[in-house]
Write an enzyme that holds these catalytic residues in place. Structure first.
Site, PDB file in Angstrom:
ATOM      1  CG  PHE A  13      -9.450  -3.131  -4.653  1.00 52.72           C
ATOM      2  CD1 PHE A  13     -10.619  -3.589  -5.254  1.00 52.72           C
ATOM      3  CD2 PHE A  13      -8.232  -3.488  -5.222  1.00 52.72           C
ATOM      4  CE1 PHE A  13     -10.574  -4.397  -6.382  1.00 52.72           C
ATOM      5  CE2 PHE A  13      -8.184  -4.291  -6.352  1.00 52.72           C
ATOM      6  CZ  PHE A  13      -9.349  -4.759  -6.923  1.00 52.72           C
ATOM      7  CG  ASP A  33      -9.581   0.191   6.653  1.00 52.75           C
ATOM      8  OD1 ASP A  33      -9.510  -0.671   5.749  1.00 52.75           O
ATOM      9  OD2 ASP A  33      -9.108   1.338   6.530  1.00 52.75           O
ATOM     10  CG  ASP A  58      -2.693   3.679  12.489  1.00 54.87           C
ATOM     11  OD1 ASP A  58      -1.949   2.706  12.235  1.00 54.87           O
ATOM     12  OD2 ASP A  58      -2.437   4.844  12.143  1.00 54.87           O
ATOM     13  CE1 TYR A 145       2.354  -1.194  -0.887  1.00 53.79           C
ATOM     14  CE2 TYR A 145       3.557  -1.885  -2.846  1.00 53.79           C
ATOM     15  CZ  TYR A 145       2.466  -2.011  -2.005  1.00 53.79           C
ATOM     16  OH  TYR A 145       1.491  -2.936  -2.280  1.00 53.79           O
ATOM     17  NE  ARG A 186      -4.113   0.464  -6.920  1.00 48.98           N
ATOM     18  CZ  ARG A 186      -4.309  -0.509  -6.034  1.00 48.98           C
ATOM     19  NH1 ARG A 186      -3.809  -1.695  -6.217  1.00 48.98           N
ATOM     20  NH2 ARG A 186      -5.024  -0.286  -4.954  1.00 48.98           N
TER      21      ARG A 186
HETATM   22  N1  LIG Z   1      -4.363  -4.258  -5.329  1.00 49.31           N
HETATM   23  C1  LIG Z   1      -3.215  -4.723  -5.758  1.00 49.31           C
HETATM   24  O1  LIG Z   1      -2.993  -4.820  -6.966  1.00 49.31           O
HETATM   25  C2  LIG Z   1      -2.148  -5.166  -4.780  1.00 49.31           C
HETATM   26  C3  LIG Z   1      -0.948  -5.661  -5.296  1.00 49.31           C
HETATM   27  C4  LIG Z   1       0.035  -6.069  -4.413  1.00 49.31           C
HETATM   28  C5  LIG Z   1      -0.184  -6.021  -3.055  1.00 49.31           C
HETATM   29  N2  LIG Z   1      -1.354  -5.537  -2.583  1.00 49.31           N
HETATM   30  C6  LIG Z   1      -1.515  -5.462  -1.121  1.00 49.31           C
HETATM   31  O2  LIG Z   1      -2.815  -5.852  -0.737  1.00 49.31           O
HETATM   32  C7  LIG Z   1      -3.251  -5.063   0.364  1.00 49.31           C
HETATM   33  C8  LIG Z   1      -4.594  -4.413   0.037  1.00 49.31           C
HETATM   34  O3  LIG Z   1      -4.434  -3.578  -1.103  1.00 49.31           O
HETATM   35  P1  LIG Z   1      -5.657  -2.807  -1.767  1.00 49.31           P
HETATM   36  O4  LIG Z   1      -5.400  -2.750  -3.213  1.00 49.31           O
HETATM   37  O5  LIG Z   1      -6.918  -3.354  -1.271  1.00 49.31           O
HETATM   38  O6  LIG Z   1      -5.410  -1.329  -1.210  1.00 49.31           O
HETATM   39  P2  LIG Z   1      -6.409  -0.349  -0.435  1.00 49.31           P
HETATM   40  O7  LIG Z   1      -5.666   0.932  -0.271  1.00 49.31           O
HETATM   41  O8  LIG Z   1      -7.722  -0.320  -1.106  1.00 49.31           O
HETATM   42  O9  LIG Z   1      -6.584  -1.072   0.955  1.00 49.31           O
HETATM   43  C9  LIG Z   1      -5.710  -0.901   2.036  1.00 49.31           C
HETATM   44  C10 LIG Z   1      -6.558  -0.683   3.271  1.00 49.31           C
HETATM   45  O10 LIG Z   1      -5.695  -0.568   4.405  1.00 49.31           O
HETATM   46  C11 LIG Z   1      -6.148   0.513   5.204  1.00 49.31           C
HETATM   47  N3  LIG Z   1      -5.009   1.009   5.975  1.00 49.31           N
HETATM   48  C12 LIG Z   1      -3.909   1.653   5.521  1.00 49.31           C
HETATM   49  N4  LIG Z   1      -3.080   1.913   6.524  1.00 49.31           N
HETATM   50  C13 LIG Z   1      -3.660   1.429   7.654  1.00 49.31           C
HETATM   51  C14 LIG Z   1      -3.281   1.396   9.018  1.00 49.31           C
HETATM   52  N5  LIG Z   1      -2.130   1.921   9.441  1.00 49.31           N
HETATM   53  N6  LIG Z   1      -4.121   0.811   9.897  1.00 49.31           N
HETATM   54  C15 LIG Z   1      -5.303   0.278   9.490  1.00 49.31           C
HETATM   55  N7  LIG Z   1      -5.711   0.285   8.220  1.00 49.31           N
HETATM   56  C16 LIG Z   1      -4.895   0.849   7.303  1.00 49.31           C
HETATM   57  C17 LIG Z   1      -6.705   1.510   4.222  1.00 49.31           C
HETATM   58  O11 LIG Z   1      -7.584   2.451   4.797  1.00 49.31           O
HETATM   59  C18 LIG Z   1      -7.383   0.588   3.220  1.00 49.31           C
HETATM   60  O12 LIG Z   1      -8.706   0.308   3.579  1.00 49.31           O
HETATM   61  C19 LIG Z   1      -2.149  -4.051   0.654  1.00 49.31           C
HETATM   62  O13 LIG Z   1      -1.359  -4.529   1.704  1.00 49.31           O
HETATM   63  C20 LIG Z   1      -1.357  -4.029  -0.624  1.00 49.31           C
HETATM   64  O14 LIG Z   1      -0.013  -3.707  -0.400  1.00 49.31           O
HETATM   65  C21 LIG Z   1      -2.350  -5.097  -3.417  1.00 49.31           C
END
Ligand SMILES: NC(=O)c1ccc[n+]([C@@H]2O[C@H](COP(=O)([O-])OP(=O)(O)OC[C@H]3O[C@@H](n4cnc5c(N)ncnc54)[C@H](O)[C@@H]3O)[C@@H](O)[C@H]2O)c1
Length: 311
Positions: A13, A33, A58, A145, A186
């Protein structure tokens, strides 16, 4: 010379919005990704760009590439996803951070960590400032987490102190917008999907718990400003919206915006669910000149439009 930027979790996202913005701003982007929660659809519009490259990998395994900057976003972010394989979640945060920090060290690249407000756990102070150490359960279902992200922050600061690495740590609060997962559990995506399907909107507890919601464009702006800030601005820096809404308030706004006939249903509060969470963004304002500008209703309208198209 265009900057070469690595975005881990780039098909997710936030990552997909970041990749697009970086290309628009004149960088070459390498998106890495493993598609655990990310989707190719999220970056489909970038695939034809000569400035975009996609790599399935990964980050718990080593990565050897040549870049100037790294945004480390890879990690499942919603409880449904990060609790699916909690050991892998911790590995992604911790081994992933070690691998990306090692890469940054070799390349002398600046590296930004997408940390989270979850490092504050169920906070005992409101709003949360960056010097608050948090109130985190180390053995609960959310710990993979929360503690994974806390350990990643530790690693970032140790690489900074021990190896002089240029680091940036952003503590991201609840962010929403187009390309959120429709079924990630969410609150924003849940409510919009339920409203669009005419199903009851599920409130956990009595709905009086509060959250602050940041629109994705504002958040991406904050991440880029942090990356481009002077090297002494390591963070951690809170990035989020300070406007606080009750969950019930959010449900009512979503019902109004979708014109839905949904009712509100009630379920018990999940374990370790924080009562209130609100960022103090004074540091982001003073150090980055950043603050969110998109009102909740405007952001929700764009998000509803995305989900309608998705359905
Ligand atoms: N969206 C929010 O509100 C929010 C809030 C706090 C922190 N974050 C942080 O921002 C980052 C992105 O969040 P998001 O909302 O886009 O989530 P998301 O799940 O949409 O994106 C995470 C991405 O990481 C990839 N991924 C997961 N494990 C992996 C691995 N081992 N190797 C390679 N790729 C991997 C997933 O396939 C996905 O595309 C995350 O680190 C999350 O903790 C997001």
């Amino acid at each position: 010379m265009r900057k070469r930027v690595l975005v881990t979790g780039g098909a997710g996202f936030l990552g997909s919005h970041l990749c697009k913005r970086l290309i628009q701003d004149g960088s070459d982007v390498l998106c890495v990704d493993n598609y655990f929660t990310g989707r190719k659809e999220n970056i489909a519009e970038l695939l034809d760009s000569p400035h975009f490259e996609l790599m399935r990998h990964d980050i718990t395994f080593s990565l050897y590439v040549e870049v100037d900057e790294i945004y480390n976003l890879a990690c499942p972010a919603s409880p449904i996803h990060y609790q699916f394989d909690p050991v892998q979640t911790t590995k992604t945060s911790v081994h992933g951070a070690i691998n990306m920090l090692g890469l940054a060290k070799r390349l002398k690249a600046t590296i930004l960590q997408a940390s989270t407000s979850e490092v504050y756990g169920d906070p005992a102070v409101h709003p949360q400032t960056e010097d608050y150490w948090g109130n985190v359960n180390p053995i609960g279902p959310r710990s993979c987490y929360d503690e994974g992200k806390r350990c990643a922050e530790t690693l970032f600061f140790d690489y900074h102190r021990q190896h002089g690495l240029n680091i940036r740590v952003a503590r991201i609060f609840n962010t929403y917008g187009p390309r959120m997962h429709p079924n990630d559990g969410r609150v924003v995506s849940n409510f919009i999907m339920q409203a669009l399907r005419g199903e009851p909107i599920t409130l956990y507890g009595d709905g009086s718990q509060t959250r602050s919601f940041c629109f994705v464009d504002d958040l991406i702006d904050g991440l880029i400003k942090l990356m481009n800030a002077p090297d002494e601005v390591t963070g951690p820096v809170n990035l989020g919206n300070t406007a606080e809404f009750t969950i019930r308030n959010l449900a009512e706004t979503v019902i109004a915006l979708t014109g839905s006939s949904s009712n509100i249903g009630y379920e018990p509060l999940p374990e370790d669910d924080p009562r209130q969470r609100q960022p103090d963004i004074s540091l982001a304002k003073s150090a980055l000149g950043w603050e969110p500008v998109v009102e909740l209703e405007e952001g929700l309208r764009k998000t509803v439009a995305y989900f309608k198209q998705f359905l």
